[in-house]
Scaffold this motif. Structure first.
Motif, PDB file in Angstrom:
ATOM      1  N   TYR A  26       0.824  -1.206   0.000  1.00 55.10           N
ATOM      2  CA  TYR A  26       0.000   0.000   0.000  1.00 55.10           C
ATOM      3  C   TYR A  26       0.860   1.259   0.000  1.00 55.10           C
ATOM      4  O   TYR A  26       0.513   2.269  -0.638  1.00 55.10           O
ATOM      5  N   GLN A  27       1.997   1.212   0.699  1.00 52.91           N
ATOM      6  CA  GLN A  27       2.885   2.367   0.730  1.00 52.91           C
ATOM      7  C   GLN A  27       3.521   2.600  -0.646  1.00 52.91           C
ATOM      8  O   GLN A  27       3.675   3.734  -1.091  1.00 52.91           O
ATOM      9  N   LYS A  28       3.878   1.518  -1.325  1.00 52.10           N
ATOM     10  CA  LYS A  28       4.439   1.645  -2.673  1.00 52.10           C
ATOM     11  C   LYS A  28       3.444   2.311  -3.616  1.00 52.10           C
ATOM     12  O   LYS A  28       3.816   3.186  -4.414  1.00 52.10           O
ATOM     13  N   VAL A  29       2.169   1.898  -3.520  1.00 48.52           N
ATOM     14  CA  VAL A  29       1.141   2.456  -4.400  1.00 48.52           C
ATOM     15  C   VAL A  29       0.974   3.949  -4.137  1.00 48.52           C
ATOM     16  O   VAL A  29       0.925   4.762  -5.078  1.00 48.52           O
ATOM     17  N   VAL A  30       0.882   4.321  -2.874  1.00 45.35           N
ATOM     18  CA  VAL A  30       0.692   5.733  -2.513  1.00 45.35           C
ATOM     19  C   VAL A  30       1.893   6.574  -2.971  1.00 45.35           C
ATOM     20  O   VAL A  30       1.724   7.645  -3.573  1.00 45.35           O
ATOM     21  N   GLU A  31       3.095   6.089  -2.699  1.00 44.02           N
ATOM     22  CA  GLU A  31       4.289   6.827  -3.096  1.00 44.02           C
ATOM     23  C   GLU A  31       4.379   6.953  -4.616  1.00 44.02           C
ATOM     24  O   GLU A  31       4.734   8.018  -5.142  1.00 44.02           O
ATOM     25  N   THR A  32       4.049   5.886  -5.330  1.00 46.77           N
ATOM     26  CA  THR A  32       4.124   5.910  -6.793  1.00 46.77           C
ATOM     27  C   THR A  32       3.143   6.917  -7.366  1.00 46.77           C
ATOM     28  O   THR A  32       3.500   7.708  -8.261  1.00 46.77           O
ATOM     29  N   LEU A  33       1.911   6.923  -6.873  1.00 46.04           N
ATOM     30  CA  LEU A  33       0.922   7.877  -7.361  1.00 46.04           C
ATOM     31  C   LEU A  33       1.328   9.313  -7.047  1.00 46.04           C
ATOM     32  O   LEU A  33       1.205  10.209  -7.896  1.00 46.04           O
ATOM     33  N   SER A  57       4.593  10.286  -9.107  1.00 42.52           N
ATOM     34  CA  SER A  57       4.283  10.323 -10.538  1.00 42.52           C
ATOM     35  C   SER A  57       3.500  11.593 -10.868  1.00 42.52           C
ATOM     36  O   SER A  57       3.740  12.241 -11.897  1.00 42.52           O
ATOM     37  N   PHE A  58       2.572  11.963  -9.990  1.00 42.87           N
ATOM     38  CA  PHE A  58       1.823  13.204 -10.181  1.00 42.87           C
ATOM     39  C   PHE A  58       2.765  14.405 -10.128  1.00 42.87           C
ATOM     40  O   PHE A  58       2.647  15.335 -10.943  1.00 42.87           O
ATOM     41  N   ILE A  59       3.698  14.383  -9.172  1.00 44.23           N
ATOM     42  CA  ILE A  59       4.660  15.486  -9.079  1.00 44.23           C
ATOM     43  C   ILE A  59       5.500  15.566 -10.353  1.00 44.23           C
ATOM     44  O   ILE A  59       5.765  16.653 -10.882  1.00 44.23           O
ATOM     45  N   GLY A  60       5.904  14.400 -10.864  1.00 45.76           N
ATOM     46  CA  GLY A  60       6.697  14.375 -12.091  1.00 45.76           C
ATOM     47  C   GLY A  60       5.936  14.946 -13.275  1.00 45.76           C
ATOM     48  O   GLY A  60       6.472  15.730 -14.065  1.00 45.76           O
ATOM     49  N   ILE A  61       4.650  14.558 -13.414  1.00 47.72           N
ATOM     50  CA  ILE A  61       3.825  15.076 -14.509  1.00 47.72           C
ATOM     51  C   ILE A  61       3.647  16.584 -14.370  1.00 47.72           C
ATOM     52  O   ILE A  61       3.715  17.331 -15.367  1.00 47.72           O
ATOM     53  N   PHE A  62       3.439  17.046 -13.150  1.00 44.23           N
ATOM     54  CA  PHE A  62       3.280  18.486 -12.915  1.00 44.23           C
ATOM     55  C   PHE A  62       4.544  19.248 -13.282  1.00 44.23           C
ATOM     56  O   PHE A  62       4.482  20.311 -13.929  1.00 44.23           O
ATOM     57  N   GLU A  63       5.700  18.722 -12.886  1.00 41.28           N
ATOM     58  CA  GLU A  63       6.964  19.414 -13.176  1.00 41.28           C
ATOM     59  C   GLU A  63       7.229  19.492 -14.680  1.00 41.28           C
ATOM     60  O   GLU A  63       7.649  20.539 -15.189  1.00 41.28           O
ATOM     61  N   GLY A  74      11.239  16.290 -13.371  1.00 42.78           N
ATOM     62  CA  GLY A  74      10.015  15.589 -13.734  1.00 42.78           C
ATOM     63  C   GLY A  74      10.296  14.314 -14.510  1.00 42.78           C
ATOM     64  O   GLY A  74       9.686  13.267 -14.252  1.00 42.78           O
ATOM     65  N   LEU A  75      11.231  14.384 -15.462  1.00 45.49           N
ATOM     66  CA  LEU A  75      11.581  13.182 -16.235  1.00 45.49           C
ATOM     67  C   LEU A  75      12.169  12.100 -15.337  1.00 45.49           C
ATOM     68  O   LEU A  75      11.857  10.916 -15.490  1.00 45.49           O
ATOM     69  N   LEU A  76      13.027  12.506 -14.408  1.00 45.48           N
ATOM     70  CA  LEU A  76      13.651  11.536 -13.498  1.00 45.48           C
ATOM     71  C   LEU A  76      12.614  10.889 -12.580  1.00 45.48           C
ATOM     72  O   LEU A  76      12.664   9.671 -12.326  1.00 45.48           O
ATOM     73  N   PHE A  77      11.677  11.683 -12.064  1.00 41.89           N
ATOM     74  CA  PHE A  77      10.610  11.118 -11.233  1.00 41.89           C
ATOM     75  C   PHE A  77       9.811  10.088 -12.021  1.00 41.89           C
ATOM     76  O   PHE A  77       9.569   8.972 -11.541  1.00 41.89           O
ATOM     77  N   LEU A  78       9.385  10.447 -13.228  1.00 44.26           N
ATOM     78  CA  LEU A  78       8.567   9.548 -14.034  1.00 44.26           C
ATOM     79  C   LEU A  78       9.328   8.269 -14.391  1.00 44.26           C
ATOM     80  O   LEU A  78       8.763   7.168 -14.370  1.00 44.26           O
ATOM     81  N   TYR A  79      10.612   8.418 -14.713  1.00 44.01           N
ATOM     82  CA  TYR A  79      11.406   7.237 -15.089  1.00 44.01           C
ATOM     83  C   TYR A  79      11.589   6.298 -13.895  1.00 44.01           C
ATOM     84  O   TYR A  79      11.469   5.067 -14.039  1.00 44.01           O
TER      85      TYR A  79
END
Length: 311
Positions: A36-43, A46-52, A200-205
């Motif tokens: 559950y922690q992995k899912v929350v952290e990933t979401l 990933s949102f922060i990466g898309i925003f950046e 942002g690219l690094l977060f998404l990758y």
């Protein structure tokens, strides 16, 4: 139709990974953080990466024309550096293939090595400038790898030495390219759009393809499943801590690297050319243009293709 066992098809890329070594991978490493922690952290990240990426994209700037190259080194030296880079990376790939651990090539430092090899051979273009600026903000990994090396998994002869040489070259190549000028021009120090875009690219990758492949292969790619043995934030919250301190480091590292290089560059290469400046022959350079300084200091004649020839 025949059935394809994808696990067997790609097992040669990770079957040699020794999961008994701490931080290398395995089931225990994969279960270090609750699902559950992995899912929350990933979401979240990933949102922060898309925003950046979305925020920085419309603010990115590139030179309207290629700046005239400052040839302070020779093409022979450039080819020699390319040969050393390719040889070192080729040896590293050989180690990965021989030990059936080729999956490690997905780690960011290997991708940046391939990027720099491309920059050493690619003809001048605005795309090259964009790629150069992005990789300038990915060099923090090389610095960390040298200061906090993880070599407990490198057991083959000269494998550890190749590790240090590769990461040292990652910090040398951008400086050498900056000596050439032309498309190898970092953005102005006050422009943080390229830093945010790279973040942002690094977060998404990391949080999407790298983490997914790590979980499928049970290989701890760039420590996305469990912390490294040298991680000072060794706990189940290490990924959040890493995201915070690496964000701060990336925001500073690329700019600090540029400043340090500016002190090491020859005098006529110190200034940066603004992105709205064109400096081809017959045009008046903008005040403060580094190319104008280069004309006075090194007496070069330039053409509108971004190349220069010594008089």
């Amino acid at each position: 139709m025949f059935n394809v066992n994808w696990s067997d098809l790609f097992s040669w890329t990770y079957s040699g990974v020794n999961n008994s070594l701490i931080g290398n991978g395995g089931k225990e490493c994969a279960e270090f953080i609750p699902t559950y922690q992995k899912v929350v952290e990933t979401l979240l990240f990933s949102f922060i990466g898309i925003f950046e990426v979305s925020y920085a994209w419309p603010r990115l700037t590139l030179p309207s024309k290629l700046h005239c190259a400052r040839i302070t080194g020779s093409e022979t030296c450039k080819r020699l550096l390319l040969a050393v880079m390719c040889l070192t990376f080729g040896i590293e790939l050989g180690f990965k293939l021989a030990s059936q651990q080729f999956i490690w090539v997905l780690n960011p430092c290997h991708l940046i090595t391939m990027t720099q090899i491309f920059l050493l051979v690619a003809p001048p273009s605005r795309a090259v400038t964009a790629i150069f600026r992005i990789q300038m903000h990915c060099l923090n990994g090389a610095t960390i790898a040298i200061l906090f090396p993880i070599v407990n998994t490198r057991l083959l002869p000269f494998e550890a030495q190749t590790y240090f040489l590769q990461h040292f070259l990652l910090l040398v190549v951008p400086y050498y390219l900056m000596r050439f000028g032309g498309p190898y021009i970092p953005e102005l120090l006050g422009d943080f759009s390229w830093v945010i875009f790279t973040l942002g690219l690094l977060f998404l990758y990391h949080w999407l393809p790298l983490q997914i492949l790590a979980m499928l292969s049970l290989v701890n790619l760039n420590n996305m499943m469990c912390p490294a043995v040298s991680d000072p934030f060794h706990s189940r919250w290490y990924r959040i801590a890493a995201s915070i301190h690496q964000t701060a480091l990336i925001l500073v590292h690329g700019k600090l690297y540029t400043v340090i290089c500016s002190f090491l560059l020859p005098p006529h290469c110190h200034a940066q050319a603004p992105d709205n400046c064109s400096s081809c022959a017959g045009q008046k350079p903008v005040a403060g243009d580094s190319v104008a300084v280069a004309h006075k200091a090194s007496s070069v004649t330039t053409n509108c293709n971004g190349y220069s020839k010594s008089q």
